[in-house]
Scaffold this motif. Structure first.
Motif, PDB file in Angstrom:
ATOM      1  N   THR A   1       0.855  -1.194   0.000  1.00  0.00           N
ATOM      2  CA  THR A   1       0.000   0.000   0.000  1.00  0.00           C
ATOM      3  C   THR A   1       0.889   1.242   0.000  1.00  0.00           C
ATOM      4  OG1 THR A   1      -0.092   0.177   2.412  1.00  0.00           O
ATOM      5  CG2 THR A   1      -1.745  -1.247   1.332  1.00  0.00           C
ATOM      6  N   SER A   2       0.299   2.384  -0.251  1.00  0.00           N
ATOM      7  CA  SER A   2       1.073   3.632  -0.263  1.00  0.00           C
ATOM      8  C   SER A   2       1.619   3.956   1.124  1.00  0.00           C
ATOM      9  CB  SER A   2       0.218   4.784  -0.781  1.00  0.00           C
ATOM     10  OG  SER A   2      -0.958   4.940  -0.012  1.00  0.00           O
ATOM     11  N   THR A   3       0.838   3.684   2.174  1.00  0.00           N
ATOM     12  CA  THR A   3       1.333   3.951   3.537  1.00  0.00           C
ATOM     13  C   THR A   3       2.425   2.961   3.928  1.00  0.00           C
ATOM     14  OG1 THR A   3      -0.507   2.635   4.430  1.00  0.00           O
ATOM     15  CG2 THR A   3      -0.789   5.031   4.363  1.00  0.00           C
ATOM     16  N   GLU A   4       2.297   1.739   3.451  1.00  0.00           N
ATOM     17  CA  GLU A   4       3.332   0.717   3.684  1.00  0.00           C
ATOM     18  C   GLU A   4       4.637   1.151   3.019  1.00  0.00           C
ATOM     19  OE1 GLU A   4       3.803  -4.034   2.448  1.00  0.00           O
ATOM     20  OE2 GLU A   4       1.846  -3.061   2.376  1.00  0.00           O
ATOM     21  N   LYS A   5       4.536   1.653   1.784  1.00  0.00           N
ATOM     22  CA  LYS A   5       5.732   2.103   1.063  1.00  0.00           C
ATOM     23  C   LYS A   5       6.388   3.270   1.786  1.00  0.00           C
ATOM     24  CE  LYS A   5       7.452   3.355  -3.513  1.00  0.00           C
ATOM     25  NZ  LYS A   5       7.139   3.482  -4.965  1.00  0.00           N
ATOM     26  N   SER A   6       5.590   4.196   2.284  1.00  0.00           N
ATOM     27  CA  SER A   6       6.141   5.344   3.013  1.00  0.00           C
ATOM     28  C   SER A   6       6.891   4.893   4.261  1.00  0.00           C
ATOM     29  CB  SER A   6       5.025   6.311   3.405  1.00  0.00           C
ATOM     30  OG  SER A   6       4.435   6.887   2.263  1.00  0.00           O
ATOM     31  N   ALA A   7       6.297   3.942   4.985  1.00  0.00           N
ATOM     32  CA  ALA A   7       6.939   3.428   6.198  1.00  0.00           C
ATOM     33  C   ALA A   7       8.247   2.728   5.855  1.00  0.00           C
ATOM     34  CB  ALA A   7       5.992   2.474   6.916  1.00  0.00           C
ATOM     35  N   LEU A   8       8.245   1.928   4.810  1.00  0.00           N
ATOM     36  CA  LEU A   8       9.454   1.210   4.397  1.00  0.00           C
ATOM     37  C   LEU A   8      10.541   2.172   3.939  1.00  0.00           C
ATOM     38  CD1 LEU A   8       7.717  -1.709   2.486  1.00  0.00           C
ATOM     39  CD2 LEU A   8       9.086  -1.950   4.572  1.00  0.00           C
ATOM     40  N   THR A   9      10.147   3.226   3.229  1.00  0.00           N
ATOM     41  CA  THR A   9      11.112   4.229   2.775  1.00  0.00           C
ATOM     42  C   THR A   9      11.789   4.893   3.972  1.00  0.00           C
ATOM     43  OG1 THR A   9       9.842   4.675   0.758  1.00  0.00           O
ATOM     44  CG2 THR A   9      11.386   6.377   1.470  1.00  0.00           C
ATOM     45  N   SER A  10      11.002   5.258   4.960  1.00  0.00           N
ATOM     46  CA  SER A  10      11.554   5.888   6.167  1.00  0.00           C
ATOM     47  C   SER A  10      12.493   4.944   6.904  1.00  0.00           C
ATOM     48  CB  SER A  10      10.425   6.320   7.106  1.00  0.00           C
ATOM     49  OG  SER A  10       9.616   7.308   6.506  1.00  0.00           O
ATOM     50  N   MET A  11      12.122   3.672   6.973  1.00  0.00           N
ATOM     51  CA  MET A  11      12.953   2.695   7.677  1.00  0.00           C
ATOM     52  C   MET A  11      14.258   2.427   6.925  1.00  0.00           C
ATOM     53  SD  MET A  11       9.896   0.125   8.867  1.00  0.00           S
ATOM     54  CE  MET A  11      10.776  -0.920  10.026  1.00  0.00           C
ATOM     55  N   LEU A  12      14.183   2.377   5.603  1.00  0.00           N
ATOM     56  CA  LEU A  12      15.409   2.175   4.822  1.00  0.00           C
ATOM     57  C   LEU A  12      16.336   3.372   4.939  1.00  0.00           C
ATOM     58  CD1 LEU A  12      14.067   0.446   1.572  1.00  0.00           C
ATOM     59  CD2 LEU A  12      15.426  -0.584   3.400  1.00  0.00           C
ATOM     60  N   ASN A  13      15.765   4.530   5.161  1.00  0.00           N
ATOM     61  CA  ASN A  13      16.598   5.721   5.347  1.00  0.00           C
ATOM     62  C   ASN A  13      17.352   5.707   6.666  1.00  0.00           C
ATOM     63  OD1 ASN A  13      15.968   6.842   2.862  1.00  0.00           O
ATOM     64  ND2 ASN A  13      14.248   8.039   3.643  1.00  0.00           N
ATOM     65  N   MET A  14      16.981   4.766   7.551  1.00  0.00           N
ATOM     66  CA  MET A  14      17.696   4.585   8.822  1.00  0.00           C
ATOM     67  C   MET A  14      18.992   3.807   8.608  1.00  0.00           C
ATOM     68  SD  MET A  14      15.781   5.844  11.403  1.00  0.00           S
ATOM     69  CE  MET A  14      16.146   4.891  12.897  1.00  0.00           C
ATOM     70  N   CYS A  15      19.111   3.147   7.480  1.00  0.00           N
ATOM     71  CA  CYS A  15      20.243   2.237   7.274  1.00  0.00           C
ATOM     72  C   CYS A  15      21.599   2.921   7.378  1.00  0.00           C
ATOM     73  CB  CYS A  15      20.130   1.562   5.902  1.00  0.00           C
ATOM     74  SG  CYS A  15      18.732   0.402   5.758  1.00  0.00           S
ATOM     75  N   GLN A  16      21.708   4.143   6.921  1.00  0.00           N
ATOM     76  CA  GLN A  16      22.989   4.837   6.951  1.00  0.00           C
ATOM     77  C   GLN A  16      23.369   5.306   8.342  1.00  0.00           C
ATOM     78  OE1 GLN A  16      22.353   7.913   4.046  1.00  0.00           O
ATOM     79  NE2 GLN A  16      22.576   6.518   2.306  1.00  0.00           N
TER      80      GLN A  16
END
Length: 211
Positions: free
Chosen positions: A194-209
């Motif tokens: 879903t669009s909200t799922e994608k937003s959450a995943l994007t934010s979490m992947l941005n934590m990787c660095q």
């Protein structure tokens, strides 16, 4: 006296430095790199979740026998644990298990669950409703992709059928790995997000660095 104190401090420092570092928590297989996960996320189909109608956990047969008399749960307990001893019937009789969701370590197999990272219900609503039983069984017992991991039982219960838009591990340091695994599983099984799922995943992947 001062020399004695300095010597004592040096001895303590040497002792501390000689202690072995804690072993890293085992990771399920197939966790992609951050850059790969971001590319994979961009390729996933965004769509509204389908209906829950007709869903039943029984439509995803688990835990199946993997080898000998060992079922999927027992194989994952052995894979994820430390110094795991199994009985002749494959039951884990001793060992320790680190739960990456909350950082707890358990010494009784009864205190941990094998979590379906992408919950069965979520899979049903994002594509699995049209699968065959054999396909759903493969998904529910997948030892090749990062879909199964050992976690604290009540944490798994709290997660329930939630996706990353509604539930995240309490350890923010695990956000990166969690998101990478979620994306990989959704990609492998051609499941939608879903669009909200994608937003959450994007934010979490941005934590990787940051970790």
């Amino acid at each position: 006296m001062k020399a004695h104190i300095v010597f004592s401090l040096l001895a303590v420092t040497h002792l501390v430095s000689a202690l072995p570092a804690p072993a890293p928590a085992p990771s399920p297989p197939g966790v992609p790199s951050t850059s790969t996960a971001k590319s994979e996320l961009a390729s996933l189909t965004v769509a509204a979740q389908g209906s829950q109608d007709g869903y039943s956990r029984d439509l995803f047969p688990h835990w199946i026998i993997q080898s000998g008399s060992c079922n999927t749960r027992e194989v994952v307990l052995k894979r994820d644990g430390t110094n795991v001893v199994q009985s002749s019937s494959c039951a884990a009789t001793s060992g320790s298990w680190y739960s990456p969701y909350d950082g707890a370590t358990w010494t009784a197999a009864s205190d941990v669950d094998i979590d379906h990272l992408v919950p069965l219900s979520n899979a049903w609503k994002s594509g699995a409703a049209s699968w065959t039983t054999a396909q759903r069984q493969a998904f529910a017992n997948d030892l090749t992709n990062p879909q199964l991991l050992t976690v604290t039982d009540n944490v798994n219960e709290a997660k329930g059928d939630s996706g990353p838009e509604d539930w995240k591990p309490s350890l923010t340091s695990y956000y990166c790995t969690y998101a990478k695994m979620w994306v990989k599983v959704k990609l492998v099984y051609s499941l939608t997000i879903t669009s909200t799922e994608k937003s959450a995943l994007t934010s979490m992947l941005n934590m990787c660095q940051r970790h």
